[in-house]
Write a protein that holds these residues in place. Structure first.
Motif, PDB file in Angstrom:
ATOM      1  N   LEU A 125      -2.754   3.645   8.060  1.00  0.00           N
ATOM      2  CA  LEU A 125      -2.163   4.435   6.987  1.00  0.00           C
ATOM      3  C   LEU A 125      -3.138   5.545   6.574  1.00  0.00           C
ATOM      4  O   LEU A 125      -4.283   5.282   6.230  1.00  0.00           O
ATOM      5  N   THR A 126      -2.678   6.775   6.623  1.00  0.00           N
ATOM      6  CA  THR A 126      -3.506   7.897   6.209  1.00  0.00           C
ATOM      7  C   THR A 126      -2.816   8.646   5.073  1.00  0.00           C
ATOM      8  O   THR A 126      -1.580   8.667   4.985  1.00  0.00           O
ATOM      9  N   ALA A 127      -3.626   9.245   4.210  1.00  0.00           N
ATOM     10  CA  ALA A 127      -3.108  10.030   3.092  1.00  0.00           C
ATOM     11  C   ALA A 127      -3.711  11.433   3.184  1.00  0.00           C
ATOM     12  O   ALA A 127      -4.936  11.579   3.274  1.00  0.00           O
ATOM     13  N   VAL A 128      -2.851  12.441   3.190  1.00  0.00           N
ATOM     14  CA  VAL A 128      -3.286  13.836   3.307  1.00  0.00           C
ATOM     15  C   VAL A 128      -3.024  14.534   1.979  1.00  0.00           C
ATOM     16  O   VAL A 128      -1.911  14.475   1.439  1.00  0.00           O
ATOM     17  N   LEU A 129      -4.058  15.180   1.431  1.00  0.00           N
ATOM     18  CA  LEU A 129      -3.943  15.902   0.168  1.00  0.00           C
ATOM     19  C   LEU A 129      -3.850  17.403   0.420  1.00  0.00           C
ATOM     20  O   LEU A 129      -4.515  17.944   1.318  1.00  0.00           O
ATOM     21  N   SER A 130      -3.032  18.048  -0.378  1.00  0.00           N
ATOM     22  CA  SER A 130      -2.968  19.507  -0.380  1.00  0.00           C
ATOM     23  C   SER A 130      -3.162  19.980  -1.821  1.00  0.00           C
ATOM     24  O   SER A 130      -2.883  19.244  -2.767  1.00  0.00           O
ATOM     25  N   ALA A 154       0.825  -1.208   0.000  1.00  0.00           N
ATOM     26  CA  ALA A 154       0.000   0.000   0.000  1.00  0.00           C
ATOM     27  C   ALA A 154       0.859   1.258   0.000  1.00  0.00           C
ATOM     28  O   ALA A 154       0.579   2.219  -0.740  1.00  0.00           O
ATOM     29  N   THR A 155       1.898   1.298   0.830  1.00  0.00           N
ATOM     30  CA  THR A 155       2.749   2.490   0.873  1.00  0.00           C
ATOM     31  C   THR A 155       3.492   2.665  -0.448  1.00  0.00           C
ATOM     32  O   THR A 155       3.682   3.803  -0.902  1.00  0.00           O
ATOM     33  N   GLU A 212      -8.402   6.901  -6.063  1.00  0.00           N
ATOM     34  CA  GLU A 212      -7.178   6.093  -6.140  1.00  0.00           C
ATOM     35  C   GLU A 212      -6.724   5.667  -4.745  1.00  0.00           C
ATOM     36  O   GLU A 212      -6.340   4.518  -4.523  1.00  0.00           O
ATOM     37  N   ILE A 213      -6.777   6.610  -3.804  1.00  0.00           N
ATOM     38  CA  ILE A 213      -6.369   6.297  -2.432  1.00  0.00           C
ATOM     39  C   ILE A 213      -7.294   5.233  -1.837  1.00  0.00           C
ATOM     40  O   ILE A 213      -6.850   4.284  -1.180  1.00  0.00           O
ATOM     41  N   GLY A 214      -8.594   5.398  -2.084  1.00  0.00           N
ATOM     42  CA  GLY A 214      -9.554   4.414  -1.576  1.00  0.00           C
ATOM     43  C   GLY A 214      -9.306   3.030  -2.137  1.00  0.00           C
ATOM     44  O   GLY A 214      -9.440   2.022  -1.430  1.00  0.00           O
ATOM     45  N   ARG A 215      -8.947   2.974  -3.410  1.00  0.00           N
ATOM     46  CA  ARG A 215      -8.660   1.673  -4.029  1.00  0.00           C
ATOM     47  C   ARG A 215      -7.488   0.985  -3.339  1.00  0.00           C
ATOM     48  O   ARG A 215      -7.481  -0.235  -3.163  1.00  0.00           O
ATOM     49  N   VAL A 216      -6.507   1.762  -2.907  1.00  0.00           N
ATOM     50  CA  VAL A 216      -5.315   1.199  -2.270  1.00  0.00           C
ATOM     51  C   VAL A 216      -5.591   0.734  -0.853  1.00  0.00           C
ATOM     52  O   VAL A 216      -5.084  -0.305  -0.409  1.00  0.00           O
ATOM     53  N   THR A 217      -6.434   1.470  -0.111  1.00  0.00           N
ATOM     54  CA  THR A 217      -6.575   1.196   1.326  1.00  0.00           C
ATOM     55  C   THR A 217      -7.933   0.665   1.750  1.00  0.00           C
ATOM     56  O   THR A 217      -8.032   0.030   2.807  1.00  0.00           O
ATOM     57  N   ARG A 218      -8.981   0.883   0.982  1.00  0.00           N
ATOM     58  CA  ARG A 218     -10.326   0.576   1.463  1.00  0.00           C
ATOM     59  C   ARG A 218     -10.525  -0.916   1.706  1.00  0.00           C
ATOM     60  O   ARG A 218     -10.105  -1.749   0.911  1.00  0.00           O
ATOM     61  N   GLY A 219     -11.183  -1.213   2.834  1.00  0.00           N
ATOM     62  CA  GLY A 219     -11.523  -2.589   3.145  1.00  0.00           C
ATOM     63  C   GLY A 219     -10.353  -3.445   3.574  1.00  0.00           C
ATOM     64  O   GLY A 219     -10.458  -4.662   3.669  1.00  0.00           O
ATOM     65  N   SER A 243      -5.875  22.104  -4.624  1.00  0.00           N
ATOM     66  CA  SER A 243      -7.250  21.841  -5.018  1.00  0.00           C
ATOM     67  C   SER A 243      -7.431  21.621  -6.512  1.00  0.00           C
ATOM     68  O   SER A 243      -8.371  20.955  -6.930  1.00  0.00           O
ATOM     69  N   ARG A 244      -6.545  22.159  -7.314  1.00  0.00           N
ATOM     70  CA  ARG A 244      -6.718  22.055  -8.769  1.00  0.00           C
ATOM     71  C   ARG A 244      -5.815  20.978  -9.351  1.00  0.00           C
ATOM     72  O   ARG A 244      -4.734  20.696  -8.809  1.00  0.00           O
ATOM     73  N   ALA A 245      -6.271  20.377 -10.442  1.00  0.00           N
ATOM     74  CA  ALA A 245      -5.476  19.361 -11.128  1.00  0.00           C
ATOM     75  C   ALA A 245      -4.106  19.919 -11.476  1.00  0.00           C
ATOM     76  O   ALA A 245      -3.979  21.051 -11.953  1.00  0.00           O
ATOM     77  N   GLY A 246      -3.081  19.146 -11.233  1.00  0.00           N
ATOM     78  CA  GLY A 246      -1.705  19.561 -11.487  1.00  0.00           C
ATOM     79  C   GLY A 246      -1.054  20.202 -10.287  1.00  0.00           C
ATOM     80  O   GLY A 246       0.177  20.314 -10.222  1.00  0.00           O
ATOM     81  N   GLU A 247      -1.862  20.653  -9.300  1.00  0.00           N
ATOM     82  CA  GLU A 247      -1.320  21.271  -8.086  1.00  0.00           C
ATOM     83  C   GLU A 247      -1.511  20.391  -6.852  1.00  0.00           C
ATOM     84  O   GLU A 247      -1.040  20.720  -5.766  1.00  0.00           O
ATOM     85  N   ILE A 248      -2.220  19.299  -7.023  1.00  0.00           N
ATOM     86  CA  ILE A 248      -2.522  18.412  -5.881  1.00  0.00           C
ATOM     87  C   ILE A 248      -1.268  17.633  -5.484  1.00  0.00           C
ATOM     88  O   ILE A 248      -0.540  17.111  -6.332  1.00  0.00           O
ATOM     89  N   ARG A 249      -1.015  17.567  -4.182  1.00  0.00           N
ATOM     90  CA  ARG A 249       0.120  16.811  -3.648  1.00  0.00           C
ATOM     91  C   ARG A 249      -0.384  15.846  -2.569  1.00  0.00           C
ATOM     92  O   ARG A 249      -1.383  16.123  -1.889  1.00  0.00           O
ATOM     93  N   LEU A 250       0.310  14.777  -2.418  1.00  0.00           N
ATOM     94  CA  LEU A 250      -0.099  13.730  -1.459  1.00  0.00           C
ATOM     95  C   LEU A 250       1.034  13.450  -0.483  1.00  0.00           C
ATOM     96  O   LEU A 250       2.195  13.311  -0.884  1.00  0.00           O
ATOM     97  N   GLU A 251       0.676  13.330   0.779  1.00  0.00           N
ATOM     98  CA  GLU A 251       1.625  12.916   1.822  1.00  0.00           C
ATOM     99  C   GLU A 251       0.981  11.774   2.606  1.00  0.00           C
ATOM    100  O   GLU A 251      -0.158  11.892   3.067  1.00  0.00           O
ATOM    101  N   ARG A 252       1.691  10.699   2.748  1.00  0.00           N
ATOM    102  CA  ARG A 252       1.119   9.571   3.501  1.00  0.00           C
ATOM    103  C   ARG A 252       1.848   9.423   4.839  1.00  0.00           C
ATOM    104  O   ARG A 252       3.033   9.716   4.960  1.00  0.00           O
ATOM    105  N   ARG A 253       1.112   8.937   5.827  1.00  0.00           N
ATOM    106  CA  ARG A 253       1.656   8.795   7.178  1.00  0.00           C
ATOM    107  C   ARG A 253       1.254   7.443   7.744  1.00  0.00           C
ATOM    108  O   ARG A 253       0.122   6.994   7.541  1.00  0.00           O
ATOM    109  N   ILE A 254       2.160   6.809   8.464  1.00  0.00           N
ATOM    110  CA  ILE A 254       1.878   5.540   9.146  1.00  0.00           C
ATOM    111  C   ILE A 254       1.805   5.823  10.645  1.00  0.00           C
ATOM    112  O   ILE A 254       2.739   6.370  11.227  1.00  0.00           O
ATOM    113  N   ASP A 255       0.691   5.450  11.250  1.00  0.00           N
ATOM    114  CA  ASP A 255       0.487   5.624  12.687  1.00  0.00           C
ATOM    115  C   ASP A 255       1.104   4.423  13.396  1.00  0.00           C
ATOM    116  O   ASP A 255       0.503   3.342  13.464  1.00  0.00           O
TER     117      ASP A 255
END
Length: 518
Positions: A357-362, A317-318, A343-350, A364-376
């Motif tokens: 594992l959490t994924a934080v998005l920053s 998943a990571t 896409e994130i849901g497909r990787v982690t859901r169920g 709002s517009r296509a091409g500017e979206i960034r993803l950071e994932r964190r493991i608790d």
């Protein structure tokens, strides 16, 4: 057996072949000697040929059938017969084949194996075995199961019975796969009444599960007669445990979070000789509105396996999220936030990784979206401590914890046995074999009786301190072989002698166990 010519002399080796990376390879070999050395070991001069064959598994299963007086009992059910080979002999041959070589065509097994030298009277061919068995009526099948069950119960001290459902019993391959509809074949399940001591089948109810006619779990168990019901987590919702009596089953772990947080010190070891690494907390909880006995078990073996599987799951998943984050940063993924969330849901859901594992998005517009994932890491520790290796069993029986666990595991042992006996797909003895209802019933009888014999053997081995699955037991016995030495004719028929191969102490003890029990 293979011969190697070195310096003008031939040296013989006992070789075992297997497929490695899809190609046949010799994986083990044992030196036997020259022809002279073999001849000196076996009186009668130098043999013209020598052939190795497995012996221990066939001899042990045949000894078990003799112990049950199998042939006579079946022939009593059949009544007067005119056939050269009786129904009892025919069914014994089919059971012996199914228990020892289910993946080998029966005619080939009979021609090259040890069965023909053990079963008397000998028959010249077994090509007609299935043709003979398909004439069995449902009434006669039931009576055969009853008479064999009576023989099993004569061996046991404990006559308590369990009712178990094995929905993945067999998949019967279609005779003609040129039509897509024919390729579906037949999917079958089986309900079983088995002994509490050894999970030895006493009776069965075969059903189709691919045409909408499969009975409900409750209806199936009612057909099997008086027995303690064994069910797994997925079947618990189909039962009203508040009003039912006589059961052992498992419940979803999340139904009883108060048990999961109990410290390890609250659990006690459960029969270390039979269940290495198993501990349990024997207590009570409310189930379906009624206060019931519940047992929280923890298996060190299961815990380790689940931890490894989760580590692999989390790593996958990571890796996928990191790949998605990289694509977003490089601008090669230009989806909007909804698409990225999908896409994130497909990787982690169920999956269990969703808890840690959490994924934080920053952006709002296509091409500017960034993803950071964190493991608790704290959540990972809680998951490992509270869930891995654990089961919650519920029962209304007052049996010792070890007996409750044994009863619950009966279904697992039976499923494992039938995977071995029926294989990934059952095929008929000829290319045009069509699986009629009667033929499926005959196949089911043979498979259930093979399970009866082999589970009786497994019980005996367990009582002798050898905790083995049916497959492990038969594999070890199959390692006991013999050399069939054929000598030149001196005017009459060529003489044949059999020479046992060397056995290690464990093999000898296992072999003696079944020969002595006849």
């Amino acid at each position: 057996m293979i011969g190697k010519k070195i310096g003008g002399r031939t040296y013989y080796y006992l070789a075992e072949s297997a497929r490695v990376d899809g190609k046949p390879r010799v994986v083990t070999q044992r030196y036997l000697g020259t022809a002279d050395e073999i001849a000196r070991a076996v009186p009668g001069g130098e043999p013209a040929s020598a052939r190795y064959r497995a012996y221990g598994d066939v001899a042990a299963v045949w000894a078990t059938l003799r112990r049950l007086d199998f042939v006579r009992r079946v022939d009593e059910v059949a009544g007067p017969q005119r056939a050269k080979t009786t129904l009892g002999q025919t069914l014994a041959i089919a059971v012996l084949h199914r228990a020892t070589a289910p993946e080998t065509p029966i005619a080939q097994w009979w021609a090259t194996g040890a069965a023909a030298d053990l079963v008397h009277p000998r028959v010249s061919t077994v090509d007609t075995v299935w043709r003979a068995l398909e004439r069995l009526t449902p009434e006669r099948i039931a009576r055969i199961e009853e008479t064999v069950a009576a023989a099993v119960l004569e061996v046991l001290d404990d006559h308590a019975a369990l009712a178990v459902d094995v929905p993945q019993f067999a998949a019967f391959a279609a005779a003609d796969c040129t039509l897509p509809s024919a390729c579906q074949g037949v999917l079958a399940g089986v309900g079983l009444r088995v002994t509490r001591d050894g999970a030895i089948p006493l009776g069965s109810r075969l059903y189709r599960r691919d045409d909408g006619t499969a009975p409900t779990f409750a209806a199936l168990t009612a057909e099997l007669g008086p027995a303690t019901l064994i069910f797994h987590t997925g079947q618990a919702a189909q039962l009203d445990l508040g009003s039912r009596s006589g059961f052992v089953g498992s419940l979803p772990l999340t139904d009883h979070p108060e048990l999961l947080t109990q410290p390890a010190s609250a659990r006690k070891r459960v029969d270390p000789e039979r269940f290495a690494g198993l501990t349990a907390l024997d207590t009570h909880a409310v189930v379906d509105g009624v206060r019931r006995r519940v047992i929280l078990t923890h298996s060190a073996t299961l815990h380790a396996a689940q931890s490894r599987a989760f580590a692999d799951e989390l790593a996958t998943a990571t890796r996928e999220l990191d790949g998605l984050a990289g694509a977003l940063a490089a601008g090669t993924h230009r989806g909007d936030r909804a698409q990225v969330h999908a896409e994130i849901g497909r990787v982690t859901r169920g999956r269990r990784v969703e808890r840690v594992l959490t994924a934080v998005l920053s952006g709002s517009r296509a091409g500017e979206i960034r993803l950071e994932r964190r493991i608790d890491t704290a959540a990972v520790a809680r998951l490992d401590d509270e869930f891995f290796g654990k089961q919650v069993l519920v029962t209304d029986q007052d049996w010792p914890v070890a007996e409750v666990v044994t009863a619950y595991r009966a279904r697992t042992h039976l499923e494992s046995t039938f995977r071995w006996l029926t294989g990934p797909a059952v095929t008929g003895p000829t290319p045009r074999w069509e699986w009629t209802r009667q033929r499926i019933a005959a196949h089911g009888l043979v498979s259930v009786l093979a399970a009866t014999a082999t589970h009786l053997m497994r019980r005996e081995a367990d009582r002798a301190g050898m905790n083995l699955s049916v497959r492990e037991l038969l594999d070890r016995l199959a390692g006991i072989g013999e050399l069939v030495l054929r000598y030149p004719s001196t005017g009459g028929r060529p003489r044949t002698a059999r020479q046992p191969t060397e056995r290690d102490p464990a093999q000898q003890a296992l072999f003696d166990l079944f020969q002595d029990s006849r």
